[in-house]
Design a protein around this motif. Structure first.
Motif, short mmCIF file in Angstrom:
data_model
loop_
_atom_site.label_atom_id
_atom_site.label_comp_id
_atom_site.label_asym_id
_atom_site.label_seq_id
_atom_site.Cartn_x
_atom_site.Cartn_y
_atom_site.Cartn_z
N THR A 62 0.67 -1.25 0.12
CA THR A 62 0.04 0.22 -0.09
C THR A 62 0.95 1.09 -0.16
O THR A 62 1.86 1.23 0.33
CB THR A 62 -0.99 0.03 1.36
N ASP A 111 6.67 6.16 -5.65
CA ASP A 111 5.32 5.64 -5.96
C ASP A 111 4.47 6.59 -6.12
O ASP A 111 3.51 7.12 -5.39
CB ASP A 111 4.79 4.83 -4.84
N ASP A 113 1.61 6.84 -8.36
CA ASP A 113 0.29 6.29 -8.50
C ASP A 113 -0.35 5.68 -7.09
O ASP A 113 -1.24 5.46 -7.16
CB ASP A 113 -0.04 5.54 -9.65
N ASP A 115 0.03 3.00 -5.45
CA ASP A 115 -0.27 1.53 -5.54
C ASP A 115 0.46 0.78 -4.76
O ASP A 115 0.43 -0.34 -4.76
CB ASP A 115 -0.46 0.97 -6.83
#
Length: 312
Positions: A62, A111, A113, A115
């Motif tokens: 996450t 990261d 985006d 995800d």
């Protein structure tokens, strides 16, 4: 070195990648072999995020506890990247020895985006240029004149932009924030810098990746000259990204490097890595609790980790 498991050395991308500089020198191409080799290897490292081991007993990455490579550049100029093996250890993913890496001052993976997997890399060159490379394999210059910064990393999204932000420290000990874009077509762009505050020259190491306290905000840790480690909780406000510090504990001067890449053991909490004076690599598993953000250390690499000039 690291505890190696799984398939061992993964395939490196061998196709030369075009590396184009944009900005004040738009259209100028870097066609030399070292640049092409570096771009191809970094593209392989970025694409390896999709090949990370997955098991029912482990949690999916996450934004709060991302799954990133552990990457480094040795003093001899070799780049290596390692993937978490899903059990708290690391496996070698690939390597490249090139003249390019000798002029890499710092690097940090991002990261954008959110995800939980790395999708790009910012690299600070010794000439002060900042390059960005995404999964497409092209490296673009996004900034210049950054030669005065001696700390360069991204803890994640600090101010609500949804992209990964850059934190840097100048020679006067002032900490600055550059917010990253959250638009897919504009991943490489950075906002004008915002002053976080002065006095950060008191720290010999500053790092962080993801949420260390369980409140879904990115945090950082800093080690002072006496060896005490301090926690700075994230606020989610770019105007004041960190709350007042709280002491984690002492004795951290036994480590030559402190690195945070996210969730190493796949338990859903962001962790901390440390290299001791003998070159052993230690994992401090995250707890998700501000009162005690890390569990007791576990050795995951017996020796050899002090050969890295950079580790991130």
């Amino acid at each position: 070195m690291a505890r190696i498991s799984g398939r061992g050395l993964s395939r490196l991308v061998t196709t030369a990648a075009a590396v184009t500089l944009v900005g004040t020198t738009a259209g100028t191409a870097l066609a030399d072999t070292p640049a092409q080799d570096a771009a191809a290897t970094r593209r392989a490292a970025l694409s390896s995020a999709a090949d990370a081991p997955s098991a029912a007993a482990t949690r999916q990455p996450t934004a709060d506890a991302p799954l990133f490579n552990v990457e480094g550049v040795t003093r001899s100029g070799e780049f290596r990247y390692y993937r978490p093996d899903g059990k708290g250890g690391l496996r070698l993913g690939g390597s490249s020895k090139s003249a390019w890496w000798k002029k890499t001052k710092a690097s940090t993976n991002v990261d954008h985006d959110r995800d939980g997997r790395m999708d790009g890399t910012y690299e600070l060159r010794t000439n002060g240029d900042v390059l960005y490379q995404g999964t497409a394999g092209r490296a673009s210059r996004v900034a210049s004149g950054w030669g005065g910064y001696n700390t360069f990393f991204t803890p994640g999204d600090l101010g609500g932009s949804s992209g990964s932000d850059l934190v840097v420290r100048d020679k006067k000990g002032v900490l600055w924030l550059y917010q990253g874009s959250n638009k897919s077509r504009d991943y490489a762009s950075l906002s004008p810098r915002k002053r976080i505050g002065g006095g950060w020259g008191a720290y010999t190491a500053i790092t962080g990746r993801g949420d260390l306290t369980g409140d879904h905000k990115a945090d950082i840790v800093a080690r002072d000259k006496k060896g005490a480690l301090w926690l700075y909780k994230g606020t989610g406000n770019a105007g004041k990204p960190f709350a007042d510090r709280s002491r984690i504990g002492g004795g951290w001067n036994k480590y030559t490097k402190l690195v945070s890449t996210g969730d190493v053991n796949r338990d859903g909490h962001a962790d901390l890595l440390a290299v001791d004076g003998r070159g052993a690599l230690w994992l401090y598993k995250g707890t998700g609790k501000a009162s005690r953000p890390f569990a007791s250390p576990v050795k995951i690499g017996k020796s050899g980790w002090n050969q890295f000039r950079l580790l991130y």
